[in-house]
Design a protein around this motif. Structure first.
Motif, PDB file in Angstrom:
ATOM      1  N   GLU A 199      -2.478  81.398  76.098  1.00 44.92           N
ATOM      2  CA  GLU A 199      -2.636  79.954  75.975  1.00 44.92           C
ATOM      3  C   GLU A 199      -4.047  79.624  75.495  1.00 44.92           C
ATOM      4  O   GLU A 199      -4.669  80.402  74.793  1.00 44.92           O
ATOM      5  N   ARG A 200      -4.607  78.495  75.922  1.00 46.37           N
ATOM      6  CA  ARG A 200      -5.894  78.051  75.390  1.00 46.37           C
ATOM      7  C   ARG A 200      -7.034  79.017  75.723  1.00 46.37           C
ATOM      8  O   ARG A 200      -8.056  79.035  75.049  1.00 46.37           O
ATOM      9  N   GLY A 201      -6.895  79.825  76.774  1.00 47.56           N
ATOM     10  CA  GLY A 201      -7.949  80.755  77.126  1.00 47.56           C
ATOM     11  C   GLY A 201      -7.872  82.093  76.418  1.00 47.56           C
ATOM     12  O   GLY A 201      -8.653  83.006  76.721  1.00 47.56           O
ATOM     13  N   HIS A 202      -6.958  82.234  75.464  1.00 48.43           N
ATOM     14  CA  HIS A 202      -6.755  83.508  74.764  1.00 48.43           C
ATOM     15  C   HIS A 202      -8.036  83.940  74.059  1.00 48.43           C
ATOM     16  O   HIS A 202      -8.783  83.113  73.526  1.00 48.43           O
ATOM     17  N   CYS A 203      -8.291  85.243  74.046  1.00 44.49           N
ATOM     18  CA  CYS A 203      -9.492  85.735  73.384  1.00 44.49           C
ATOM     19  C   CYS A 203      -9.314  87.202  73.008  1.00 44.49           C
ATOM     20  O   CYS A 203      -8.338  87.847  73.389  1.00 44.49           O
ATOM     21  N   VAL A 204     -10.267  87.727  72.253  1.00 46.99           N
ATOM     22  CA  VAL A 204     -10.278  89.121  71.806  1.00 46.99           C
ATOM     23  C   VAL A 204     -11.562  89.762  72.295  1.00 46.99           C
ATOM     24  O   VAL A 204     -12.649  89.197  72.125  1.00 46.99           O
ATOM     25  N   SER A 205     -11.445  90.936  72.913  1.00 48.47           N
ATOM     26  CA  SER A 205     -12.605  91.700  73.369  1.00 48.47           C
ATOM     27  C   SER A 205     -12.486  93.128  72.855  1.00 48.47           C
ATOM     28  O   SER A 205     -11.404  93.576  72.443  1.00 48.47           O
ATOM     29  N   VAL A 206     -13.599  93.845  72.888  1.00 47.87           N
ATOM     30  CA  VAL A 206     -13.614  95.192  72.334  1.00 47.87           C
ATOM     31  C   VAL A 206     -14.529  96.082  73.177  1.00 47.87           C
ATOM     32  O   VAL A 206     -15.495  95.613  73.795  1.00 47.87           O
ATOM     33  N   PRO A 220     -21.342  93.941  74.575  1.00 48.13           N
ATOM     34  CA  PRO A 220     -22.098  92.947  75.348  1.00 48.13           C
ATOM     35  C   PRO A 220     -21.822  91.510  74.925  1.00 48.13           C
ATOM     36  O   PRO A 220     -22.137  90.582  75.677  1.00 48.13           O
ATOM     37  N   ALA A 221     -21.225  91.324  73.747  1.00 49.88           N
ATOM     38  CA  ALA A 221     -20.950  89.967  73.265  1.00 49.88           C
ATOM     39  C   ALA A 221     -19.504  89.540  73.525  1.00 49.88           C
ATOM     40  O   ALA A 221     -19.054  88.521  72.995  1.00 49.88           O
ATOM     41  N   ASN A 222     -18.748  90.297  74.338  1.00 41.96           N
ATOM     42  CA  ASN A 222     -17.359  89.919  74.604  1.00 41.96           C
ATOM     43  C   ASN A 222     -17.261  88.537  75.244  1.00 41.96           C
ATOM     44  O   ASN A 222     -18.127  88.164  76.045  1.00 41.96           O
ATOM     45  N   PRO A 223     -16.243  87.748  74.909  1.00 39.43           N
ATOM     46  CA  PRO A 223     -15.225  88.045  73.907  1.00 39.43           C
ATOM     47  C   PRO A 223     -15.773  87.853  72.501  1.00 39.43           C
ATOM     48  O   PRO A 223     -16.570  86.939  72.270  1.00 39.43           O
ATOM     49  N   GLY A 283     -23.194  98.304  65.384  1.00 40.04           N
ATOM     50  CA  GLY A 283     -22.017  99.079  65.748  1.00 40.04           C
ATOM     51  C   GLY A 283     -20.906  98.307  66.427  1.00 40.04           C
ATOM     52  O   GLY A 283     -19.968  98.910  66.958  1.00 40.04           O
ATOM     53  N   TRP A 284     -20.989  96.967  66.414  1.00 40.00           N
ATOM     54  CA  TRP A 284     -19.946  96.131  67.026  1.00 40.00           C
ATOM     55  C   TRP A 284     -19.366  95.165  65.985  1.00 40.00           C
ATOM     56  O   TRP A 284     -20.102  94.670  65.133  1.00 40.00           O
ATOM     57  N   PRO A 285     -18.054  94.876  66.055  1.00 38.17           N
ATOM     58  CA  PRO A 285     -17.467  93.917  65.119  1.00 38.17           C
ATOM     59  C   PRO A 285     -17.836  92.481  65.478  1.00 38.17           C
ATOM     60  O   PRO A 285     -17.831  92.098  66.655  1.00 38.17           O
ATOM     61  N   VAL A 286     -18.181  91.703  64.465  1.00 33.00           N
ATOM     62  CA  VAL A 286     -18.501  90.287  64.620  1.00 33.00           C
ATOM     63  C   VAL A 286     -17.492  89.512  63.773  1.00 33.00           C
ATOM     64  O   VAL A 286     -17.388  89.735  62.562  1.00 33.00           O
ATOM     65  N   VAL A 287     -16.758  88.621  64.399  1.00 31.61           N
ATOM     66  CA  VAL A 287     -15.653  87.925  63.738  1.00 31.61           C
ATOM     67  C   VAL A 287     -16.126  86.596  63.183  1.00 31.61           C
ATOM     68  O   VAL A 287     -16.803  85.818  63.879  1.00 31.61           O
ATOM     69  N   GLY A 288     -15.783  86.327  61.924  1.00 35.10           N
ATOM     70  CA  GLY A 288     -16.131  85.064  61.299  1.00 35.10           C
ATOM     71  C   GLY A 288     -15.258  83.925  61.788  1.00 35.10           C
ATOM     72  O   GLY A 288     -14.373  84.091  62.628  1.00 35.10           O
ATOM     73  N   GLU A 289     -15.490  82.764  61.230  1.00 35.98           N
ATOM     74  CA  GLU A 289     -14.794  81.555  61.641  1.00 35.98           C
ATOM     75  C   GLU A 289     -13.293  81.662  61.369  1.00 35.98           C
ATOM     76  O   GLU A 289     -12.866  82.179  60.334  1.00 35.98           O
TER      77      GLU A 289
END
Length: 504
Positions: A199-206, A220-223, A283-289
């Protein structure tokens, strides 16, 4: 890149409508993507693209009764959950969960993603949902499931090795760690998951680790991706998969929704497939808009012709985009009985039945118009907009010479309007309209207007129904609206169906 190429804007969602839980892989210059299908047959739509933006459905991975068992009592939002699509050792591999009791996780394979796909290999030793496949350097196949737990398997036989063991529980305090995907990228193994519920709290972490089974350290930047507590037009972002493009750039496909109307915002198309750029920092993925517009793509787009919005049922084979409830037996669905017409023979007495005879397509646009020419001389049926078996609207033609608009909302079922019909075939219509009182916070996402069209093109609107009641926020579940043709008594014949985007 050709000097004559002029970059053009690309739009999100890249696969609109009820196409959730996207999984992607690249083979050479070709990209392939699969999505969840839940209680609909055929199962697991498969798409192809050459540019990550324009996608064409090329088939369905589970399109034979022997591959997919969905019993008559399968509930709405049951069935097939969260596939993972991968290419390894010259074959395509698709693993998916059938949540039907006694079914569980299964694998099908193909040399051509358009099909045919193999009969399923069962995985009785792999519990849970959202299974993923990854191979390490020595050929060992690792299966990771929601939770997040992992076990080694032989994907060709379904045999498991060792015990299922937890590898990462996600962010402390975050609900529902699920949708795992495991990748070897550079010197690390990365474990991408969804958290927070869908729902609205959905997120992606790695997280990342030195081997497929960890140990994993969280970013360290999750999500790394979420739209929670924001007011943007795209919400519920999560359940993502990564792909490296031909030029070496990285991209993420993910699900998201487009809420409309007042508070709390209603999404009616289901969870759709969006695309976002990915960069790598330390070494970490950063997701754009993630928004309605994508950045200008770094390669030429390969626009595909618009999907055919009209079907005259001239072919004996139905298009890949048509879906039915649970199955599609020839005795209930035919384009041969009356050549050039679709014949539907009723099985359930109404659309309230989970196995009603329905042939539909996903609603893919926030505004649309759909029409069909129906001959109801031998039975009752019509044109429906369905979210599930307890939330649907329809305009139905009957052999007694009447048309009626039926609304089912939860435990309530009513005939909203009735109209006498001329003798013979008749055109039934549905289209979207704006909800009234746009400054009222209770305003719904749209209205659905049902009616009939005379032979001279004159439209008669019979009923205007509030669209919020065919939304996930009201009905619950995991699917989106489907617009389609149905039969609830006898045999009903349809000469054509058309769907026009952007119409009010």
């Amino acid at each position: 890149m050709s000097d004559e190429y002029a970059p053009v804007p690309a739009a999100n969602p890249v696969i609109p409508g009820f196409h959730p839980d996207p999984s992607i892989c690249r083979v050479g210059e070709d990209y392939y993507l699969a999505c969840s299908s839940f209680e609909y047959f055929p199962g697991i739509p498969v798409f192809h693209s050459r540019d990550l933006v324009n996608w064409v459905q090329i088939g369905n991975a589970l399109d034979r009764p022997g591959q997919l068992r969905l019993p008559r009592d399968t509930p709405s939002s049951g069935g097939l959950y969260a596939p993972t699509l991968r290419h390894h050792d010259g074959r395509f591999w698709l693993i998916v969960t059938n949540v039907t009791p006694g079914e569980g996780n299964l694998i099908v394979t193909a040399t051509d993603p358009a099909g045919p796909w193999s009969d399923p290999v069962r995985l009785p030793g792999v519990p849970g949902i959202d299974p993923d496949l990854a191979w390490d350097e020595d050929g060992t196949c690792w299966c990771t499931v929601a939770g997040v737990s992992q076990i080694r398997i032989d994907p060709g036989t379904g045999e498991t090795f060792g015990e299922l063991r937890p590898v990462w529980s996600g962010t402390p305090g975050a609900a529902a760690p699920e949708a795992p995907h495991l990748y070897r990228i550079g010197d690390h193994w990365y474990l991408l998951i969804a958290e927070g519920g869908t729902e609205r709290g959905h997120c992606v972490s790695v997280a990342r680790g030195p081997s497929p089974d960890g140990p994993f350290e969280p970013c360290p930047a999750n999500p790394i991706l979420t739209r929670r507590s924001t007011s943007g037009p795209v919400q519920n972002t999560g359940h993502a998969d990564l792909v490296q493009a031909v030029d070496g750039s990285w991209w993420m496909v993910l699900l998201g929704v487009r809420p409309q109307g007042g508070t709390p915002g209603w999404h009616v198309l289901g969870r759709e497939t969006f695309l976002a750029p990915v960069s790598w920092v330390d070494g970490w993925p950063v997701v754009g808009e993630v928004g309605p517009e994508l950045p200008t793509m770094p390669w030429p787009l390969v626009p595909t012709p618009p999907s055919a919005e009209r079907d005259d049922f001239a072919s004996t084979e139905l298009r890949h985009s048509w879906i039915s409830l649970l199955d599609r037996p020839a005795e209930h669905y035919s384009t041969r009985e009356r050549p050039g017409w679709l014949t539907l023979r009723a099985r359930g007495a109404s659309l309230d039945e989970p196995d009603a005879v329905l042939l539909g397509r996903r609603q893919q646009h926030l505004t649309f118009r759909a029409r069909t020419l129906i001959d109801p001389a031998e039975g009752s049926g019509g044109l429906a907009v369905r979210l599930d078996d307890r939330h649907h609207y329809a305009v139905e033609a009957r052999p007694d010479g009447t048309a009626r608009v039926i609304a089912r909302i939860g435990s309530l079922r009513t005939v909203a309007a009735e109209l006498p019909l001329p003798t013979g075939p008749v055109v039934l219509t549905v289209h979207t309209g704006r909800a009234p009182e746009p400054h009222d916070a209770r305003t719904g996402p749209d209205t659905l207007i049902f009616g009939v069209e005379a032979s001279d093109g004159t439209m008669t609107d019979m009923a205007s129904l509030d669209g919020r009641y065919l939304s996930t926020e009201v009905a619950g579940g995991f699917t989106g609206r489907v617009v389609g043709l149905y039969a609830t008594e006898g045999a009903v014949h349809f000469d054509w169906f058309d769907y026009l985007p952007g119409h009010r």
